[in-house]
Design an enzyme around this catalytic site. Structure first.
Site, short mmCIF file in Angstrom:
data_model
loop_
_atom_site.label_atom_id
_atom_site.label_comp_id
_atom_site.label_asym_id
_atom_site.label_seq_id
_atom_site.Cartn_x
_atom_site.Cartn_y
_atom_site.Cartn_z
CB THR A 13 -6.36 32.86 0.47
OG1 THR A 13 -7.44 33.10 1.37
CG2 THR A 13 -5.29 33.90 0.69
CB VAL A 14 -3.65 29.53 -2.36
CG1 VAL A 14 -2.50 29.14 -3.27
CG2 VAL A 14 -3.19 29.60 -0.91
CD GLU A 129 8.59 23.73 -3.90
OE1 GLU A 129 9.34 23.20 -4.73
OE2 GLU A 129 8.79 23.69 -2.68
CB VAL A 132 6.29 21.53 2.30
CG1 VAL A 132 7.26 21.59 3.47
CG2 VAL A 132 5.61 20.18 2.22
N GLY A 134 5.15 27.17 2.17
CA GLY A 134 4.74 28.28 1.32
C GLY A 134 5.68 28.59 0.17
N GLY A 187 -5.38 38.43 11.76
CA GLY A 187 -5.53 37.58 10.56
C GLY A 187 -4.42 36.56 10.40
CD GLU A 190 -7.50 28.99 8.92
OE1 GLU A 190 -8.73 28.85 8.81
OE2 GLU A 190 -6.69 28.86 8.01
CE LYS A 205 2.26 23.61 6.05
NZ LYS A 205 2.21 24.88 6.77
#
Ligand code: HSE
Length: 436
Positions: A13-14, A129, A132, A134, A187, A190, A205
């Protein structure tokens, strides 16, 4: 114009979000930066997987060695997740002289010492970055804008999944199970939600925020971690009656009196009028209290393809600027030359106010028995309310809000109270935070 090559490990995804920005916003980035960023290679597990964004097939590979150790790729972006092979590849990249950007909070929370040490030895950057909160640029703010501060406290809502669930439980009186099922369908959670709902994701985090704030890199096992699975709708109703909301709050604070750190992650009652209490749904927030800055409050999307990619891009861009300037990392990974060795206060010694929800038989002397036990353990009652009979719990609800007390004393008092015949259901305890 100079071109700086970037290699990507992982196209989930990222990773897809990062590839999308690098390709679709290439011109904008060149204009803003004065140099080009080029997505040179992307390592994936499976070439034919369906993805949110598909880069040109000629830059895809299944061989990590086509990214890691390549002299013409100075920046490696690790977005595979998990501990291995991410750890090995990150260490190899640093050893090969590549700079690393990662969003992998678990990797840094567990293997941070080894990885930060390697980055320091090789003079390479490790930026995180996106690990933690987003999209919120909290790491940069702690490392740069607030450097002159002695950080006194950091508070955070660091997990969007649980914040979404708690928001539904607060606003719609849902049970935990119903709110989780709904989050999974939408969604926001998970299929296996353990890492989020048991607090581990937020705890990882919190480790990183603590490292940046105090130069101490704790282990998750050094502090109290408690998820949201045992919260009940009655807790939220009672919290509202006392003027509180319940959040999964991460806390890292320096006890000025004894110089020890208080680190904890658990469901917490916050004053309903606080800024943090108004952070709802999948949003994250961080509040930093610096001795000079005072309180800084940041809020934004804590997860998701594009918000997280935005944070990763910030790191890639900063690294590319350093590379172009031909300089060593301008700001070291942690902003601390050597990690400090301040100790972490055991949870048993921490002093907090507590919300206690007893379920008892309604007969003379029960309230006095419970208040007597609390009193003998040096716990002072701030407020008490008795509610009507609750058939589901086989008794009346007795809610007690305490003044600040030592956790050790509170636990001892609860253990003693559990032996009373008048208790018909296990007592619920939620910690209260008024300093926010
Ligand atoms: N699963 C996390 C959350 C995002 O729900 O906030 C990634 O850390």
């Amino acid at each position: 114009m100079t071109t700086i090559n970037v290699g990507l490990l992982g196209l989930g995804t990222v990773g897809s979000g990062v590839a999308k920005i690098m390709i679709e916003e290439a011109d904008l980035l060149s204009q803003k930066l004065g140099h080009n960023l080029r997505l040179a290679k992307v390592c994936v597990r499976n070439l034919s997987s369906r993805r949110n964004f598909s880069p040109p097939t000629e830059i895809l590979t299944t061989e990590p060695g086509e990214v890691v150790g390549q002299p013409d790729i100075p920046v490696v972006v690790e977005l595979m997740g998990g501990l291995e092979p991410a750890r090995t590849l990150v260490l190899q990249a640093l050893s090969a002289g590549q700079h690393v950007v990662t969003a992998n909070k678990a990797l840094l929370a567990v293997h941070g010492r080894e990885i930060f040490q390697k980055a320091a030895e090789t003079g390479r950057e490790i930026k995180f970055e996106a690990a933690v909160a987003g999209a919120i640029p909290v790491i940069r703010i702690l490392k740069e804008g607030l450097t002159a501060n002695r950080i006194q406290s950091v508070f955070g809502i660091l997990n969007g999944t649980t914040n979404h669930i708690l928001t539904r439980m607060t606003k719609d009186a849902m049970t935990f199970q119903a709110a989780l099922a709904e989050a999974q369908q939408s969604g926001y959670a998970e299929a296996d939600p353990t890492n989020d709902v048991e607090g581990f994701d937020a705890a990882h985090k919190l480790v990183l925020l603590t490292a940046l704030s105090y130069g101490v890199l704790p282990q998750v096992s050094d502090f109290h971690v408690e998820g949201v699975t045992r919260l009940e709708p009655e807790d939220f109703t009672a919290a509202a009656e006392f003027g509180y909301v319940i959040k999964l709050l991460a806390v890292s604070t320096l006890d000025q009196a004894d110089g020890r750190l208080e680190i904890r992650l658990h469901p917490t009652m916050l004053p309903a009028k606080s800024l943090m209490a108004g952070v709802n749904g999948v949003m994250n927030a961080v509040m930093i209290r610096g001795h000079a800055s005072g309180d800084i409050f940041l809020s934004g999307a804590g997860a998701g393809m594009m918000p997280t990619a935005s944070a990763v891009m910030g790191d890639i861009i900063e690294t590319s600027r350093d590379l172009r300037a031909g300089s060593a990392p301008q700001v070291p990974a942690l902003g601390w030359k050597n990690l400090q060795s301040w100790s972490v206060k055991p949870q048993q010694e921490i002093r907090l106010s507590y919300f206690l929800r007893f379920t008892v038989i309604d007969k003379p002397g029960v309230l006095s028995a419970i208040s007597g036990i609390l009193g003998r353990h040096d716990i002072s009652i701030a407020q008490a309310i008795q509610k009507s009979f609750e058939p589901a719990r086989g008794g009346v609800t007795l809610i007690i809000l305490t003044h600040k007390a030592r956790e050790m004393d509170l636990q001892a008092a609860l253990a003693e109270a559990e032996k009373l015949d008048a208790l018909t259901a296990p007592t619920r305890l939620i910690r209260v935070e008024n300093q926010i």
